[in-house]
Design a protein around this motif. Sequence first.
Motif, PDB file in Angstrom:
ATOM      1  N   GLN A 153     -28.755   1.187-130.936  1.00 26.47           N
ATOM      2  CA  GLN A 153     -29.081   0.662-129.617  1.00 26.47           C
ATOM      3  C   GLN A 153     -27.840   0.047-128.980  1.00 26.47           C
ATOM      4  OE1 GLN A 153     -32.392  -1.977-130.307  1.00 26.47           O
ATOM      5  NE2 GLN A 153     -33.673  -0.249-130.873  1.00 26.47           N
ATOM      6  N   HIS A 167     -35.502  -3.303-126.519  1.00 20.30           N
ATOM      7  CA  HIS A 167     -36.816  -2.675-126.688  1.00 20.30           C
ATOM      8  C   HIS A 167     -37.863  -3.766-126.477  1.00 20.30           C
ATOM      9  CE1 HIS A 167     -36.082  -3.343-131.329  1.00 20.30           C
ATOM     10  NE2 HIS A 167     -35.908  -4.441-130.629  1.00 20.30           N
ATOM     11  N   SER A 169     -40.078  -4.465-128.663  1.00 22.73           N
ATOM     12  CA  SER A 169     -40.540  -4.916-129.985  1.00 22.73           C
ATOM     13  C   SER A 169     -40.505  -6.441-130.193  1.00 22.73           C
ATOM     14  CB  SER A 169     -39.750  -4.203-131.084  1.00 22.73           C
ATOM     15  OG  SER A 169     -39.892  -2.805-130.943  1.00 22.73           O
ATOM     16  N   GLN A 172     -43.809  -8.252-130.275  1.00 24.41           N
ATOM     17  CA  GLN A 172     -44.694  -8.338-131.455  1.00 24.41           C
ATOM     18  C   GLN A 172     -44.338  -9.545-132.323  1.00 24.41           C
ATOM     19  OE1 GLN A 172     -43.796  -5.779-134.829  1.00 24.41           O
ATOM     20  NE2 GLN A 172     -43.373  -4.070-133.439  1.00 24.41           N
ATOM     21  N   ARG A 193     -30.468  -0.780-122.044  1.00 27.59           N
ATOM     22  CA  ARG A 193     -29.439  -0.275-122.951  1.00 27.59           C
ATOM     23  C   ARG A 193     -28.284   0.297-122.145  1.00 27.59           C
ATOM     24  NH1 ARG A 193     -33.060   2.884-127.503  1.00 27.59           N
ATOM     25  NH2 ARG A 193     -34.558   1.182-127.706  1.00 27.59           N
ATOM     26  N   GLN A 206     -40.927   0.213-121.563  1.00 34.87           N
ATOM     27  CA  GLN A 206     -41.579   0.575-122.818  1.00 34.87           C
ATOM     28  C   GLN A 206     -42.924  -0.133-122.924  1.00 34.87           C
ATOM     29  OE1 GLN A 206     -39.007  -0.602-126.091  1.00 34.87           O
ATOM     30  NE2 GLN A 206     -38.119   1.436-126.202  1.00 34.87           N
ATOM     31  N   GLU A 208     -45.008  -1.713-126.168  1.00 40.42           N
ATOM     32  CA  GLU A 208     -45.048  -1.985-127.593  1.00 40.42           C
ATOM     33  C   GLU A 208     -46.514  -2.101-127.989  1.00 40.42           C
ATOM     34  OE1 GLU A 208     -42.311  -2.077-129.095  1.00 40.42           O
ATOM     35  OE2 GLU A 208     -42.921  -2.705-131.092  1.00 40.42           O
ATOM     36  N   PHE A 246     -37.437   3.375-138.973  1.00 32.34           N
ATOM     37  CA  PHE A 246     -37.173   2.176-138.172  1.00 32.34           C
ATOM     38  C   PHE A 246     -37.112   1.014-139.147  1.00 32.34           C
ATOM     39  CE2 PHE A 246     -39.542   5.044-135.337  1.00 32.34           C
ATOM     40  CZ  PHE A 246     -38.635   5.148-134.298  1.00 32.34           C
ATOM     41  N   PHE A 248     -38.140  -1.870-138.875  1.00 30.10           N
ATOM     42  CA  PHE A 248     -39.297  -2.775-138.817  1.00 30.10           C
ATOM     43  C   PHE A 248     -40.593  -2.127-139.265  1.00 30.10           C
ATOM     44  CE2 PHE A 248     -39.250  -0.766-134.657  1.00 30.10           C
ATOM     45  CZ  PHE A 248     -37.904  -0.848-134.289  1.00 30.10           C
ATOM     46  N   THR A 249     -40.564  -0.845-139.648  1.00 31.07           N
ATOM     47  CA  THR A 249     -41.778  -0.195-140.153  1.00 31.07           C
ATOM     48  C   THR A 249     -41.459   0.588-141.419  1.00 31.07           C
ATOM     49  OG1 THR A 249     -41.323   1.518-138.515  1.00 31.07           O
ATOM     50  CG2 THR A 249     -43.157   0.047-138.044  1.00 31.07           C
ATOM     51  N   ALA A 281     -43.347   4.940-134.342  1.00 34.37           N
ATOM     52  CA  ALA A 281     -44.440   4.118-134.865  1.00 34.37           C
ATOM     53  C   ALA A 281     -44.291   3.957-136.369  1.00 34.37           C
ATOM     54  CB  ALA A 281     -45.780   4.778-134.544  1.00 34.37           C
ATOM     55  N   GLY A 282     -45.188   3.191-136.958  1.00 34.86           N
ATOM     56  CA  GLY A 282     -45.185   3.049-138.412  1.00 34.86           C
ATOM     57  C   GLY A 282     -46.010   1.860-138.854  1.00 34.86           C
ATOM     58  N   ALA A 303     -47.493  -0.550-135.923  1.00 37.55           N
ATOM     59  CA  ALA A 303     -46.826  -0.869-134.663  1.00 37.55           C
ATOM     60  C   ALA A 303     -46.338   0.434-134.056  1.00 37.55           C
ATOM     61  CB  ALA A 303     -45.652  -1.809-134.891  1.00 37.55           C
ATOM     62  N   PHE A 304     -46.178   0.428-132.756  1.00 36.16           N
ATOM     63  CA  PHE A 304     -45.588   1.603-132.109  1.00 36.16           C
ATOM     64  C   PHE A 304     -44.875   1.161-130.841  1.00 36.16           C
ATOM     65  CE2 PHE A 304     -49.932   1.161-130.540  1.00 36.16           C
ATOM     66  CZ  PHE A 304     -49.758   1.191-129.162  1.00 36.16           C
ATOM     67  N   GLY A 305     -43.981   2.020-130.379  1.00 34.88           N
ATOM     68  CA  GLY A 305     -43.269   1.726-129.140  1.00 34.88           C
ATOM     69  C   GLY A 305     -43.019   3.026-128.414  1.00 34.88           C
TER      70      GLY A 305
HETATM   71  N1  DAH Z   1     -38.432  -0.201-130.779  1.00 37.82           N
HETATM   72  C1  DAH Z   1     -38.291   1.227-130.978  1.00 37.82           C
HETATM   73  C2  DAH Z   1     -37.284   1.780-129.983  1.00 37.82           C
HETATM   74  O1  DAH Z   1     -37.089   1.207-128.981  1.00 37.82           O
HETATM   75  C3  DAH Z   1     -39.595   1.914-130.816  1.00 37.82           C
HETATM   76  C4  DAH Z   1     -40.532   1.572-131.908  1.00 37.82           C
HETATM   77  C5  DAH Z   1     -40.573   2.356-133.042  1.00 37.82           C
HETATM   78  C6  DAH Z   1     -41.363   0.478-131.811  1.00 37.82           C
HETATM   79  C7  DAH Z   1     -41.420   2.061-134.063  1.00 37.82           C
HETATM   80  C8  DAH Z   1     -42.232   0.157-132.859  1.00 37.82           C
HETATM   81  C9  DAH Z   1     -42.246   0.962-133.988  1.00 37.82           C
HETATM   82  O2  DAH Z   1     -43.049  -0.885-132.810  1.00 37.82           O
HETATM   83  O3  DAH Z   1     -43.113   0.665-134.977  1.00 37.82           O
HETATM   84  O4  DAH Z   1     -36.731   2.820-130.221  1.00 37.82           O
END
Ligand code: DAH
Length: 335
Positions: A153, A167, A169, A172, A193, A206, A208, A246, A248-249, A281-282, A303-305
């Motif tokens: 990033q 992001h 994130s 969360q 970015r 985004q 989240e 990622f 965080f997942t 996600a993850g 979580a996903f983004g």
């Molecule tokens: N934060 C990531 C990005 O900006 C996207 C993302 C991926 C968010 C996986 C999540 C996650 O919460 O679980 O590329």
Amino acid sequence: MKAELEKIEKEALELLKTDLGLDEIKALQVKCLGRKGLVTGCLRNVSSLPQEERPKIGQLANKVKKVLEGAFKKALKECSAKEARPGAGIDVTLPGRPLLRGTIHPIIQIMQEISDVFSRLGFEVLEGPDIESDYYNFEALNLPKDHPARDMQDTFYISENVVLRTHTSPIQIRTMEKRQPPIRMIGPGKAYRVDSDISHTPMFHQVEGLMVDENVSFGDLKGILTIFVHQMFDETISLRFRPSFFPFTEPSAEVDIECVLCRGKGCRVCSHTGWLEILGAGMVDPAVFKYVGYDSDRYTGFAFGMGIERIAMLRYGIEDIRRLYENDIRFLHQF
Ligand code: DAH
């Protein structure tokens, strides 16, 4: 000079009978009676006339001056009374000017739609600050300083420990810090970015997503995302989960949907693959739970983004992301 004076008087009085405005009357007054005006000029020239004509012409010039002064005074008074009346000078029979009505920006429309879908699934919509600390944007997401994944990033730094969030994130982390499970939330917002080309803008959007409770599984993630894609696009679109990484997942996935334009056949938009990547996600990494003080033996979560521009472009058939930010009203009015 006699004829000249009579002509000035006659013409001025006639003009005053026409429907002159306040400014026009004032201009005419200056033209006749001002310091360099016509009557004033005549009066000044009286002295150059032969001796015997002076009294008569002098008297006439003074009379014209008096008459015009009276006439101008009256005309000015009447005209200002008329112009002060409400509605004066307005032609009520003219068609009205159309008002330029605003529309909701396509990005915001999509954000609202996404929020509606997740609200119906019991997710709360929460927000966080655009200017974030290094801690929320990176560290608590299991991205310590010097972690190589930080290079993924390109960050706008405000100071060593303050960034424009890269992001959504961090929302969360902020949510988990404040609350105990069960949690179901989404966090829409802006992210930043150092990036700019046909598919990237330095500021973008985004959403989240986070769900934490006892027994939340990868199956729940798949179920929720499938419902989301079916509601956003259509019920027949297939999804594909690809293994990814990622910090965080764990495990992590990238989620593709069947190309909504060619339905999987392959086209320019999906680079002839038939698939479009729409989100990451993850399952929330236990290391993240540690930062917010959750017991990872008891709780699990997903979580996903996802990027909103991508979804808006697919929905509206927009090819160049920069169109969204050129503020061209003719373009924006179409949505
Ligand atoms: N934060 C990531 C990005 O900006 C996207 C993302 C991926 C968010 C996986 C999540 C996650 O919460 O679980 O590329």
